[in-house]
Design a protein around this motif. Structure first.
Motif, short mmCIF file in Angstrom:
data_model
loop_
_atom_site.label_atom_id
_atom_site.label_comp_id
_atom_site.label_asym_id
_atom_site.label_seq_id
_atom_site.Cartn_x
_atom_site.Cartn_y
_atom_site.Cartn_z
N THR A 225 0.82 -1.22 0.00
CA THR A 225 0.00 0.00 0.00
C THR A 225 0.85 1.27 0.00
O THR A 225 0.64 2.16 -0.82
CB THR A 225 -0.91 0.01 1.24
OG1 THR A 225 -1.50 -1.27 1.38
CG2 THR A 225 -1.98 1.05 1.12
N GLY A 226 1.83 1.34 0.91
CA GLY A 226 2.67 2.53 1.00
C GLY A 226 3.42 2.80 -0.30
O GLY A 226 3.27 3.87 -0.91
N PRO A 227 4.22 1.82 -0.77
CA PRO A 227 4.93 2.03 -2.04
C PRO A 227 3.98 2.31 -3.20
O PRO A 227 4.33 3.07 -4.11
CB PRO A 227 5.65 0.69 -2.26
CG PRO A 227 5.76 0.09 -0.92
CD PRO A 227 4.59 0.56 -0.13
N ALA A 228 2.76 1.73 -3.16
CA ALA A 228 1.82 1.95 -4.26
C ALA A 228 1.45 3.42 -4.36
O ALA A 228 1.44 3.99 -5.46
CB ALA A 228 0.56 1.10 -4.05
N VAL A 229 1.17 4.03 -3.20
CA VAL A 229 0.79 5.45 -3.20
C VAL A 229 1.93 6.28 -3.75
O VAL A 229 1.74 7.17 -4.60
CB VAL A 229 0.41 5.88 -1.77
CG1 VAL A 229 0.20 7.39 -1.72
CG2 VAL A 229 -0.85 5.16 -1.32
N VAL A 230 3.16 5.96 -3.29
CA VAL A 230 4.33 6.71 -3.75
C VAL A 230 4.51 6.52 -5.26
O VAL A 230 4.74 7.49 -6.01
CB VAL A 230 5.59 6.26 -2.99
CG1 VAL A 230 6.82 6.95 -3.55
CG2 VAL A 230 5.42 6.56 -1.51
N LEU A 231 4.38 5.27 -5.72
CA LEU A 231 4.60 4.97 -7.14
C LEU A 231 3.61 5.74 -8.01
O LEU A 231 3.99 6.46 -8.94
CB LEU A 231 4.45 3.46 -7.37
CG LEU A 231 4.57 2.98 -8.82
CD1 LEU A 231 6.00 3.12 -9.30
CD2 LEU A 231 4.10 1.55 -8.98
N ILE A 232 2.31 5.60 -7.69
CA ILE A 232 1.28 6.25 -8.51
C ILE A 232 1.44 7.76 -8.47
O ILE A 232 1.42 8.44 -9.50
CB ILE A 232 -0.13 5.86 -8.00
CG1 ILE A 232 -0.39 4.38 -8.25
CG2 ILE A 232 -1.20 6.71 -8.65
CD1 ILE A 232 -0.69 4.04 -9.66
N ALA A 233 1.64 8.31 -7.25
CA ALA A 233 1.73 9.76 -7.12
C ALA A 233 2.94 10.29 -7.88
O ALA A 233 2.84 11.31 -8.57
CB ALA A 233 1.81 10.15 -5.65
N SER A 234 4.08 9.59 -7.79
CA SER A 234 5.27 10.13 -8.46
C SER A 234 5.16 9.98 -9.97
O SER A 234 5.54 10.90 -10.71
CB SER A 234 6.55 9.48 -7.93
OG SER A 234 6.41 8.09 -7.89
#
Lengths: 310, 203
Positions: free
Chosen positions: A8-17
């Motif tokens: 979940t955490g990396p997913a948010v970072v990945l999509i947002a970046s």
């Protein structure tokens, strides 16, 4: 659910970046294309220009209208950006590198696209102002006529994969890309992309003939959010087009993620180029063309896909 | 986690469903109803009806957009922004709602449901059905026929050209003064210098 490979955490970072960097690059490429088409030199300022302009827009005094629907007005850009994230989350950026390569990926993507109609309509409706309102209703009329195209070409792409997962659709293009075996799919999807991001010939929502249309009353941070969300949506749709029609991460020599980035960029540049090279089509004419020409073409695309898959 | 999500989505679906009748504009009512449907779609996904849940998202979205557009088009409140009452015959509706809820709930809780298994389906029909559409046979068959009928009717109703010619052919502008003369140069549609009026079909 198949392979959900990002937490979940990396997913948010990945999509947002991906969306933020992609949206910035969209602004840069748009300036480069404008300079090229206008025959001006491409200066180094195209790289820093969007940042300076964004800072200026954000610092400007917010202006409001009489009795607007404030909640919806502020929510519309947020919802539109959120839908870009939802659309991108089902698109695998590399083999196994997807936030949620769910079994019904194509349907989730279609849902994000349909909900974008609501966000764009409400963005024009909320300020309680004539020209944005006209833009909102005009957009709905146009959007309803291209929405079916997207569903047909995406389902056609899902046929050879025998799966609604976008990861499976990319994998099914190992022998030959969908752009070859379903030649109508990508052009029709590009029209849908131009429609959802109101770019190029389909820039009929926030258009100059309505003094800015849906965005006519936007100011300050809300305007910046709307422009940014629109660029993010273009990134999400370009990534989907690259995955569904251009074989996604498939390609020789280079690493898979580089291929995916290159193809996404190619689609985005094509759509952005239409902004500078093609005239805006009138809404009535487009609705006529959509129902009488494009929709039968989408049927044909589905039929071709079915026959080839047999 | 799943139970908590279920509770949140259920509460949101009920709350937005209630707000549909408390808001004051057609557009707000349509999109609150959409919000309620989206929450129901999320519930379907939680119940592992993955396709049905996600399909509900986009089908209801387009449906509510069409509904908002058409309701506003045919209403006296053209923008959907002016306040108006969203409730008709509220007392009768409350009574009917309470009776229906109690009746159906009573049947669900207290009713004795028949337990007669249907006659076995011949193997070939079952195999053909599964081959065509898998588990989603009934859903697709019903939705497909309904959608085709809707599309045909919508195109027929919205087409500007029917079998008797353009639907605005021969349309004239109202006179400028009450009981005044109609002036041909004000015709809404220019269909050939005024010769074509009232000559569509009919001979």
């Amino acid at each position: 659910m198949d392979a959900v490979t990002v937490g979940t955490g990396p997913a948010v970072v990945l999509i947002a970046s991906v969306l933020a960097i992609g949206a910035y690059l969209v602004a840069v490429v748009d300036r480069v294309l404008f300079a090229l088409v206008a025959g001006r030199p491409v200066l180094w300022s195209v790289v820093t220009g969007p940042a300076r302009e964004a800072a200026a827009v954000a610092r400007r005094q917010p202006v409001t209208t009489e009795a607007p629907d404030r909640i919806l007005w502020v929510m519309a850009p947020a919802a539109y950006a959120g839908l870009a994230a939802m659309a991108l989350s089902v698109v695998p950026l590399g083999p196994g590198l997807a936030v949620a390569d769910v079994r019904t990926g194509i349907v989730v993507f279609g849902a994000a696209e349909a909900l974008a109609i609501v966000a764009i309509f409400l963005h024009g409706w909320a300020p309680n102002s004539a020209l944005p309102l006209v833009a909102g209703y005009r957009f709905v009329g146009v959007a309803l006529s291209y929405e079916l195209l997207s569903m047909f070409v995406l389902i056609a792409a899902a046929l050879p994969a025998e799966s609604l997962s976008i990861g499976a659709i990319v994998a099914s293009q190992e022998p030959v890309w969908n752009v070859v075996r379903q030649p109508l799919g990508l052009p029709l999807f590009l029209i849908v992309t131009a429609g959802v991001t109101f770019t190029g010939p389909l820039a009929i929502v926030d258009s100059p003939d309505l003094a800015g249309g849906g965005a006519a009353e936007d100011s300050g941070v809300v305007r910046l959010a709307w422009v940014g969300a629109r660029a993010a949506m273009l990134v999400a749709f370009s990534a989907a087009a690259a995955a569904v029609f251009l074989g996604g991460w498939l390609g020789p020599v280079l690493p898979p993620i580089v291929w995916m980035a290159l193809k996404t960029a190619a689609v985005a540049v094509t759509v952005l180029a239409s902004r500078h090279l093609l005239a805006r089509v009138s809404p009535e004419r487009f609705v006529h063309i959509a129902w009488t020409v494009l929709l039968p073409l989408a049927f044909a695309d589905l039929a071709i896909a079915g026959v080839v898959s047999l | 986690m799943t139970s908590a999500a279920f509770a949140v989505f259920s509460a949101a679906a009920i709350w937005t469903g209630w707000r549909v009748f408390r808001t004051d504009s057609m557009v707000r009512a349509s999109f609150l109803l959409l919000a309620s449907f989206l929450n129901v779609g999320a519930l379907c996904v939680l119940l592992l009806a993955e396709y049905l849940g996600t399909a509900l998202l986009f089908m209801m979205t387009v449906e509510m957009v069409v509904m908002a557009l058409f309701m506003v088009m045919f209403m006296m409140n053209p923008a959907g922004l002016n306040p108006m009452n969203m409730v008709h015959q509220p007392r009768f509706a409350i009574g009917a709602g309470v009776v229906a809820t109690l009746g159906l709930g009573g049947v669900a809780v207290a009713g004795a449901f028949p337990d007669a298994p249907a006659a076995p389906i011949p193997a070939t029909i079952r195999a053909l059905g599964s081959e065509l559409l898998g588990d989603s046979m009934l859903v697709f068959e019903t939705a497909g026929v309904t959608l085709v009928a809707t599309m045909v009717c919508a195109v027929m109703l919205s087409s500007a050209r029917g079998r008797y010619g353009d639907d605005d052919g021969g349309s004239v502008a109202p006179p400028l003064e009450p009981d005044g003369d109609h002036r041909p140069e004000d015709d809404l549609v220019d269909d050939g210098g005024g010769h074509g009026h009232m000559h569509h079909g009919g001979h």
